[in-house]
Design a protein around this motif. Structure first.
Motif, PDB file in Angstrom:
ATOM      1  N   LEU A   1       0.822  -1.209   0.000  1.00 54.52           N
ATOM      2  CA  LEU A   1       0.000   0.000   0.000  1.00 54.52           C
ATOM      3  C   LEU A   1       0.858   1.261   0.000  1.00 54.52           C
ATOM      4  O   LEU A   1       0.484   2.276  -0.592  1.00 54.52           O
ATOM      5  N   ALA A   2       2.027   1.195   0.625  1.00 52.68           N
ATOM      6  CA  ALA A   2       2.910   2.362   0.714  1.00 52.68           C
ATOM      7  C   ALA A   2       3.429   2.812  -0.651  1.00 52.68           C
ATOM      8  O   ALA A   2       3.730   3.998  -0.832  1.00 52.68           O
ATOM      9  N   ILE A   3       3.528   1.889  -1.612  1.00 52.96           N
ATOM     10  CA  ILE A   3       4.070   2.273  -2.925  1.00 52.96           C
ATOM     11  C   ILE A   3       2.973   2.492  -3.968  1.00 52.96           C
ATOM     12  O   ILE A   3       3.274   2.771  -5.130  1.00 52.96           O
ATOM     13  N   CYS A   4       1.720   2.373  -3.555  1.00 52.70           N
ATOM     14  CA  CYS A   4       0.599   2.484  -4.496  1.00 52.70           C
ATOM     15  C   CYS A   4      -0.224   3.738  -4.225  1.00 52.70           C
ATOM     16  O   CYS A   4      -0.401   4.136  -3.079  1.00 52.70           O
ATOM     17  N   ASP A   5      -0.749   4.316  -5.318  1.00 49.72           N
ATOM     18  CA  ASP A   5      -1.597   5.501  -5.198  1.00 49.72           C
ATOM     19  C   ASP A   5      -3.073   5.179  -5.378  1.00 49.72           C
ATOM     20  O   ASP A   5      -3.929   5.945  -4.942  1.00 49.72           O
ATOM     21  N   THR A   6      -3.381   4.066  -6.051  1.00 48.38           N
ATOM     22  CA  THR A   6      -4.764   3.709  -6.335  1.00 48.38           C
ATOM     23  C   THR A   6      -4.958   2.213  -6.127  1.00 48.38           C
ATOM     24  O   THR A   6      -3.988   1.448  -6.061  1.00 48.38           O
TER      25      THR A   6
END
Length: 116
Positions: A78-83
């Motif tokens: 989740l930390a590296i994702c925007d959507t």
């Protein structure tokens, strides 16, 4: 960073496993899947981990071994994702990457194939 509940993340991981071709999934042997919030403290950015004996290294002494384990880590993903679409893509890559380790495929080759 995108916010996704534990239940939704688990659904996405299960969908990624379901997307693995049946012919390939049928070859998985003695493997269990775990979803955890955090990666090990010594590798906090890790998205997934394969812990086991790859099929290419098993021999006649393998019998009775504990199952191989595939981990998918929620918070680093989740930390590296925007959507949510980013999460779906990363989870898919992670699942294939860790399954590939079960079949004895190393990181260098996975990088070449785009699964890293």
């Amino acid at each position: 960073m995108v916010e996704i509940s534990e239940d939704r993340f688990a659904e996405l991981v299960e969908a990624a496993f379901a997307a693995v071709p049946a012919e390939l999934a049928a070859l998985l042997d003695n493997v269990v899947l775990f979803i955890e919030d955090d990666a090990p403290a010594d590798e906090p950015d890790l998205l997934g981990l394969y812990d086991g004996i790859p099929l290419t290294e098993r021999d006649s002494t393998y019998g009775g071994a504990m199952p191989d384990r595939i981990f998918v880590y929620r918070n680093p993903t989740l930390a590296i994702c925007d959507t949510e679409a980013d999460v779906i893509e990363e989870v898919g890559i992670t699942v294939v990457h860790e399954i590939a380790h079960h079949f004895g495929i190393e990181d260098d080759r996975l990088h070449e194939l785009g699964y890293a």
